[in-house]
Write an enzyme that holds these catalytic residues in place. Structure first.
Site, PDB file in Angstrom:
ATOM      1  N   SER A  65       0.274  30.068  21.158  1.00  0.00           N
ATOM      2  CA  SER A  65      -0.149  30.292  19.755  1.00  0.00           C
ATOM      3  C   SER A  65      -1.137  29.267  19.191  1.00  0.00           C
ATOM      4  CB  SER A  65       1.051  30.361  18.789  1.00  0.00           C
ATOM      5  OG  SER A  65       1.668  31.631  18.838  1.00  0.00           O
ATOM      6  N   THR A  66      -1.462  28.218  19.953  1.00  0.00           N
ATOM      7  CA  THR A  66      -2.286  27.156  19.348  1.00  0.00           C
ATOM      8  C   THR A  66      -3.794  27.364  19.503  1.00  0.00           C
ATOM      9  OG1 THR A  66      -2.287  25.717  21.290  1.00  0.00           O
ATOM     10  CG2 THR A  66      -0.448  25.472  19.739  1.00  0.00           C
ATOM     11  N   VAL A  92      -6.060  31.795  27.498  1.00  0.00           N
ATOM     12  CA  VAL A  92      -5.252  31.650  28.714  1.00  0.00           C
ATOM     13  C   VAL A  92      -4.913  33.032  29.296  1.00  0.00           C
ATOM     14  CG1 VAL A  92      -2.981  31.451  27.578  1.00  0.00           C
ATOM     15  CG2 VAL A  92      -3.394  30.278  29.722  1.00  0.00           C
ATOM     16  N   ASP A  93      -4.764  34.016  28.446  1.00  0.00           N
ATOM     17  CA  ASP A  93      -4.482  35.397  28.881  1.00  0.00           C
ATOM     18  C   ASP A  93      -5.630  35.912  29.772  1.00  0.00           C
ATOM     19  OD1 ASP A  93      -3.252  37.884  28.978  1.00  0.00           O
ATOM     20  OD2 ASP A  93      -3.626  38.400  26.878  1.00  0.00           O
TER      21      ASP A  93
HETATM   22  N1  AR6 Z   1      -4.854  26.937  31.082  1.00  0.00           N
HETATM   23  C1  AR6 Z   1      -4.058  26.334  30.175  1.00  0.00           C
HETATM   24  N2  AR6 Z   1      -4.229  26.438  28.838  1.00  0.00           N
HETATM   25  C2  AR6 Z   1      -5.261  27.206  28.421  1.00  0.00           C
HETATM   26  C3  AR6 Z   1      -6.137  27.875  29.307  1.00  0.00           C
HETATM   27  C4  AR6 Z   1      -5.906  27.718  30.698  1.00  0.00           C
HETATM   28  N3  AR6 Z   1      -6.668  28.306  31.607  1.00  0.00           N
HETATM   29  N4  AR6 Z   1      -7.053  28.549  28.548  1.00  0.00           N
HETATM   30  C5  AR6 Z   1      -6.766  28.300  27.255  1.00  0.00           C
HETATM   31  N5  AR6 Z   1      -5.700  27.477  27.172  1.00  0.00           N
HETATM   32  P1  AR6 Z   1      -4.888  31.063  23.442  1.00  0.00           P
HETATM   33  P2  AR6 Z   1      -2.833  32.063  21.573  1.00  0.00           P
HETATM   34  C6  AR6 Z   1      -5.021  26.931  25.991  1.00  0.00           C
HETATM   35  O1  AR6 Z   1      -5.976  31.369  22.490  1.00  0.00           O
HETATM   36  O2  AR6 Z   1      -3.248  31.085  20.538  1.00  0.00           O
HETATM   37  C7  AR6 Z   1      -5.550  35.948  23.671  1.00  0.00           C
HETATM   38  O3  AR6 Z   1      -6.710  36.709  23.447  1.00  0.00           O
HETATM   39  C8  AR6 Z   1      -5.797  26.868  24.693  1.00  0.00           C
HETATM   40  O4  AR6 Z   1      -6.646  25.731  24.672  1.00  0.00           O
HETATM   41  O5  AR6 Z   1      -5.079  31.369  24.876  1.00  0.00           O
HETATM   42  O6  AR6 Z   1      -1.368  32.260  21.844  1.00  0.00           O
HETATM   43  C9  AR6 Z   1      -4.299  36.810  23.777  1.00  0.00           C
HETATM   44  O7  AR6 Z   1      -4.575  38.069  24.365  1.00  0.00           O
HETATM   45  C10 AR6 Z   1      -4.666  26.736  23.683  1.00  0.00           C
HETATM   46  O8  AR6 Z   1      -4.206  25.399  23.615  1.00  0.00           O
HETATM   47  O9  AR6 Z   1      -3.494  31.806  23.023  1.00  0.00           O
HETATM   48  C11 AR6 Z   1      -3.889  36.951  22.342  1.00  0.00           C
HETATM   49  O10 AR6 Z   1      -4.604  37.983  21.703  1.00  0.00           O
HETATM   50  C12 AR6 Z   1      -3.543  27.577  24.325  1.00  0.00           C
HETATM   51  O11 AR6 Z   1      -3.933  27.775  25.687  1.00  0.00           O
HETATM   52  C13 AR6 Z   1      -4.260  35.619  21.736  1.00  0.00           C
HETATM   53  O12 AR6 Z   1      -5.334  35.120  22.539  1.00  0.00           O
HETATM   54  C14 AR6 Z   1      -3.320  28.932  23.663  1.00  0.00           C
HETATM   55  O13 AR6 Z   1      -4.553  29.509  23.286  1.00  0.00           O
HETATM   56  C15 AR6 Z   1      -3.115  34.628  21.829  1.00  0.00           C
HETATM   57  O14 AR6 Z   1      -3.464  33.452  21.145  1.00  0.00           O
END
Ligand code: AR6
Length: 165
Positions: free
Chosen positions: A116-117, A32-33
């Site tokens: 975080s998921t 998402v980032d």
């Molecule tokens: N819209 C909504 N949800 C999303 C999107 C989107 N466009 N893309 C992904 N998700 P994650 P974390 C969901 O990995 O676990 C990054 O590299 C995804 O399916 O984005 O907190 C950061 O820079 C999941 O359910 O974040 C950190 O290094 C949720 O967003 C690290 O990842 C979170 O997945 C953070 O990891």
């Protein structure tokens, strides 16, 4: 206004504040980032460079730049190990700090991803229960705020649907 769950891409949500699941550098990443940085444009990274990072459990605000939202609330969720490293408390702190920041910025609506998921491996149902609990608690004192849980996949969406019933 209360809470609702929606299925979709958080960058497309029409809200005042969008929460980003970032890392401690606040300099971008995947998931998402990455999607938020792509949608907001390079001015977001330039603003993030001035923030000096963020500790796990904390949150910092930037403008939305090319996103529809006025604000992006960057929070750093815990990396899941086995549950013994304060993961639950740190995740709860992410939600509370973002909600406080949203209200402080005058936002009336805020969208959260499932912090975080993804890359950080926090179990989805456990995370959703914490998210739901913290937002419910906050809304008791801020009933006018609208909170959306934006779920990127159907399994997560169904989890939230059940909790919101
Ligand atoms: N819209 C909504 N949800 C999303 C999107 C989107 N466009 N893309 C992904 N998700 P994650 P974390 C969901 O990995 O676990 C990054 O590299 C995804 O399916 O984005 O907190 C950061 O820079 C999941 O359910 O974040 C950190 O290094 C949720 O967003 C690290 O990842 C979170 O997945 C953070 O990891």
């Amino acid at each position: 206004m209360g809470m609702k769950a929606v299925l979709g891409d958080i960058t497309q949500e029409g809200v005042d504040a969008i929460v980003n699941a970032a890392n401690e550098s606040l300099l971008g990443g995947g998931g998402v980032d990455g999607a938020i940085h792509r949608a907001a444009g390079p001015e977001l990274l330039a603003e993030c460079r001035k923030l000096g990072g963020c500790p796990t459990g904390g949150a910092k605000a930037t403008r939305g730049h090319r996103l529809g939202a006025d604000w992006i609330l960057h929070t750093v969720g815990p990396v899941w190990h086995d549950g013994s490293r304060q993961e639950d408390a740190l995740l709860a702190s992410c939600y509370r700090n973002c909600l406080k920041l949203a209200v402080g910025k005058g936002a009336r609506s805020v969208a959260f991803p499932a912090i975080s998921t993804g890359a950080y491996g926090f179990p989805a149902e456990r995370a959703a229960r914490i998210a739901h609990r913290e937002v419910s608690e906050f809304l008791r004192t801020h009933p006018a705020l609208e909170v959306r849980f934006v779920c990127f996949d159907r399994a997560t969406f169904e989890l939230y649907q059940r909790l919101l019933k």
